[in-house]
Design a protein around this motif. Structure first.
Motif, short mmCIF file in Angstrom:
data_model
loop_
_atom_site.label_atom_id
_atom_site.label_comp_id
_atom_site.label_asym_id
_atom_site.label_seq_id
_atom_site.Cartn_x
_atom_site.Cartn_y
_atom_site.Cartn_z
N GLU A 46 -35.38 43.96 -23.87
CA GLU A 46 -34.69 45.24 -24.28
C GLU A 46 -34.57 45.61 -22.54
O GLU A 46 -34.96 45.15 -21.88
CB GLU A 46 -34.90 46.42 -24.85
N ALA A 47 -33.32 46.52 -22.19
CA ALA A 47 -33.06 47.26 -21.39
C ALA A 47 -33.74 48.76 -21.13
O ALA A 47 -33.79 49.17 -21.91
CB ALA A 47 -31.74 47.86 -21.42
N VAL A 48 -34.71 48.50 -19.79
CA VAL A 48 -35.21 49.68 -19.62
C VAL A 48 -34.86 50.51 -19.18
O VAL A 48 -34.24 51.94 -19.42
CB VAL A 48 -36.59 49.00 -19.00
N ALA A 49 -34.37 50.33 -17.79
CA ALA A 49 -33.63 50.73 -16.75
C ALA A 49 -32.29 50.31 -16.29
O ALA A 49 -32.01 48.89 -15.52
CB ALA A 49 -33.93 51.08 -16.07
N VAL A 50 -30.90 50.29 -15.68
CA VAL A 50 -29.59 50.11 -14.89
C VAL A 50 -29.64 50.35 -13.72
O VAL A 50 -29.34 51.75 -14.31
CB VAL A 50 -28.93 49.97 -15.96
N ILE A 51 -28.96 50.14 -12.74
CA ILE A 51 -28.76 50.80 -11.63
C ILE A 51 -27.50 50.30 -10.67
O ILE A 51 -27.57 48.32 -11.36
CB ILE A 51 -29.70 51.00 -10.49
N GLY A 54 -22.51 50.15 -7.10
CA GLY A 54 -21.85 50.83 -7.12
C GLY A 54 -21.59 52.86 -6.79
O GLY A 54 -20.64 53.30 -6.89
N GLY A 55 -22.57 53.14 -7.32
CA GLY A 55 -22.42 53.90 -8.00
C GLY A 55 -22.87 54.70 -9.51
O GLY A 55 -22.77 53.69 -9.64
N GLY A 56 -23.35 55.67 -9.30
CA GLY A 56 -23.41 56.28 -10.79
C GLY A 56 -24.28 57.06 -11.16
O GLY A 56 -25.56 56.33 -10.24
N SER A 57 -24.65 57.08 -12.58
CA SER A 57 -26.21 57.91 -12.64
C SER A 57 -26.48 56.48 -13.42
O SER A 57 -25.75 55.83 -14.19
CB SER A 57 -26.07 58.88 -13.71
N PRO A 58 -27.91 56.14 -12.76
CA PRO A 58 -28.56 54.62 -13.68
C PRO A 58 -29.05 55.60 -15.60
O PRO A 58 -28.65 56.56 -15.87
CB PRO A 58 -29.98 55.20 -13.22
N TYR A 59 -29.01 54.46 -15.98
CA TYR A 59 -29.00 54.38 -17.75
C TYR A 59 -31.21 54.55 -17.55
O TYR A 59 -31.36 53.50 -16.82
CB TYR A 59 -28.75 52.86 -18.32
N TYR A 60 -31.41 54.65 -18.79
CA TYR A 60 -32.79 54.65 -19.45
C TYR A 60 -32.65 54.64 -20.52
O TYR A 60 -32.38 55.52 -21.33
CB TYR A 60 -33.95 55.59 -18.32
#
Length: 127
Positions: A46-51, A54-60
């Motif tokens: 499973e995805a825990v965190a994404v960055i 190019g910028g933008g808000s990370p996903y958690y």
């Protein structure tokens, strides 16, 4: 080609902290999205965190929001995952992943969106 090498895993008690690192080498400029995934025994990755490069808000993931922080050091070509207030349910093998195709920009939480993976680092949290 991009090579990813994780480190920083270990065993901690609940409430403790760990910082995972993922050192990237090779054609790192091609990575458009980098992420941390985890896989516990008997469960899907499973995805825990994404960055996003190019910028933008990370996903958690909801389960780690407020406790984990993903970051990058471009000068060192290194991805980090700071994990605080660890819980036993955080126990898993943690993997670093990178996408150079751009698919992960649309599907950042899908395992199949990433074309480069590290070997994983084990995190064990005891109660």
């Amino acid at each position: 080609q991009v090579q990813l090498v994780e480190s920083g895993g270990g065993s901690v008690q609940a409430g403790g902290s760990l910082r995972l690192s993922c050192e990237a080498s090779g054609y790192t400029y091609r990575s458009v999205c980098m992420s941390w995934f985890r896989q516990a025994p008997g469960k899907e990755r499973e995805a825990v965190a994404v960055i996003y490069v190019g910028g933008g808000s990370p996903y958690y993931a909801d389960s780690v929001k407020g406790r984990f922080t993903i970051s990058r050091d471009n000068a060192k070509n290194t991805l980090y995952l700071q994990m605080n207030s660890l819980k036993p349910e955080d126990t898993a093998m943690y993997y670093c992943a990178a996408d150079s195709s751009g698919i992960a920009l649309r599907y950042p939480r899908e395992v199949t969106s990433y074309n480069y993976w590290g070997q994983g680092t084990q995190v064990t949290v005891s109660s």
